[in-house]
Write a protein that holds these residues in place. Structure first.
Motif, PDB file in Angstrom:
ATOM      1  N   GLN A  37       0.837  -1.188   0.000  1.00 16.92           N
ATOM      2  CA  GLN A  37       0.000   0.000   0.000  1.00 16.92           C
ATOM      3  C   GLN A  37       0.875   1.242   0.000  1.00 16.92           C
ATOM      4  OE1 GLN A  37      -2.601   0.403   3.410  1.00 16.92           O
ATOM      5  NE2 GLN A  37      -4.133   1.501   2.190  1.00 16.92           N
ATOM      6  N   GLN A  41      -3.417   5.327  -1.211  1.00 18.37           N
ATOM      7  CA  GLN A  41      -3.983   4.298  -2.083  1.00 18.37           C
ATOM      8  C   GLN A  41      -4.575   3.150  -1.264  1.00 18.37           C
ATOM      9  OE1 GLN A  41      -4.010   4.751  -5.512  1.00 18.37           O
ATOM     10  NE2 GLN A  41      -3.235   6.768  -4.893  1.00 18.37           N
ATOM     11  N   GLY A  42      -5.352   2.309  -1.912  1.00 23.09           N
ATOM     12  CA  GLY A  42      -5.847   1.115  -1.253  1.00 23.09           C
ATOM     13  C   GLY A  42      -4.799   0.017  -1.289  1.00 23.09           C
ATOM     14  N   PRO A  43      -4.990  -1.037  -0.511  1.00 22.11           N
ATOM     15  CA  PRO A  43      -4.063  -2.168  -0.557  1.00 22.11           C
ATOM     16  C   PRO A  43      -4.060  -2.812  -1.937  1.00 22.11           C
ATOM     17  CG  PRO A  43      -5.465  -2.272   1.391  1.00 22.11           C
ATOM     18  CD  PRO A  43      -6.038  -1.224   0.501  1.00 22.11           C
ATOM     19  N   VAL A  89       4.041   0.335   2.418  1.00 24.76           N
ATOM     20  CA  VAL A  89       3.721  -0.536   3.546  1.00 24.76           C
ATOM     21  C   VAL A  89       3.263  -1.875   2.979  1.00 24.76           C
ATOM     22  CG1 VAL A  89       2.193  -0.936   5.515  1.00 24.76           C
ATOM     23  CG2 VAL A  89       3.070   1.367   5.060  1.00 24.76           C
TER      24      VAL A  89
END
Lengths: 113, 110
Positions: A37, A41-43, A89
């Motif tokens: 991520q 942003q989204g995963p 991440v």
């Protein structure tokens, strides 16, 4: 442990180095997911294991990324020749079986300098 | 694409107001799940609604599902500052993977 554990929580590495990120899922969970991520942003899906085998690795961005789960429990995400764009991440999740809720770890923040 | 798409991208409300977020998807599903994420770290599962259910409640959360329109909504009633987070939906098909969209970033102003 009681939850999904990811180690290290933070990792700073130099461009071009090799890194390994570890995920300890909840005991008994057969499904394990890796995501990365970026800020805002989204995963982004990377790879999904069902047991020891990768059921779907279509999200791995290129051949520098590889993940294993040799005994159907702990998984390691391996990144070769890291690039600054790999900074993100990295999240791991596990679930009892494919259709139930997933439990996430707190992630590993990877910074490539 | 198997992921859901959340709408709006950002939502800002006063504490005590209700917050509604929507999710649209494209494939057939067995269930749809909503997750919350604080501070860009691990996601937390909030609620799961099965394809044969139309509405589900959990505390201050109410989720609806319309499989004919391939859409779902998440309502948070009487919002609190602690509800400030990003919210994601995840449509789920059988044993398939979990995919996430870009989420709705909710800000609850005290």
């Amino acid at each position: 442990g009681a939850g999904v554990s990811q180690t290290p929580s933070n990792k700073v590495t130099e461009k071009g180095k090799y890194v390994e990120l570890r995920c300890d899922p909840i005991s008994g969970h057969t499904a394990l997911y890796w995501y990365r991520q970026s800020l805002g942003q989204g995963p982004e899906f990377l790879i999904y294991f069902q047991g020891t085998g990768a059921a779907d690795d279509s999200g791995l961005p290129n051949d520098r990324f590889f993940a294993v789960r040799p005994e159907g429990s702990v998984s390691t995400l391996k990144i070769q020749r890291t690039e600054r764009g790999d900074s993100a991440v990295y999240l791991c999740a596990s679930s009892l079986q494919g259709a139930t809720e997933a439990f996430f770890g707190q992630g590993t923040r990877l910074t490539v300098v | 694409s198997q992921q859901g798409e959340e709408d709006p991208q950002a939502l800002s409300i006063q504490e005590g107001e209700n917050a509604t977020m929507n999710c649209s998807y494209k494939t057939s599903i067995n269930n749809l799940q909503w997750y919350r994420q604080n501070s860009g770290r691990g996601l937390v599962h909030l609620i799961l609604i099965r394809s044969n259910e139309r509405e589900k409640h959990s505390g201050r959360l109410r989720v609806t599902l319309d499989t004919s329109k391939k859409s779902s909504s998440l309502l948070i009633t009487a919002s609190r500052a602690a509800d400030t987070a990003s919210y994601f939906c995840a449509p789920k098909s059988g044993a398939n993977n979990l995919f996430f969209g870009t989420g709705t970033r909710l800000t609850v102003i005290p």
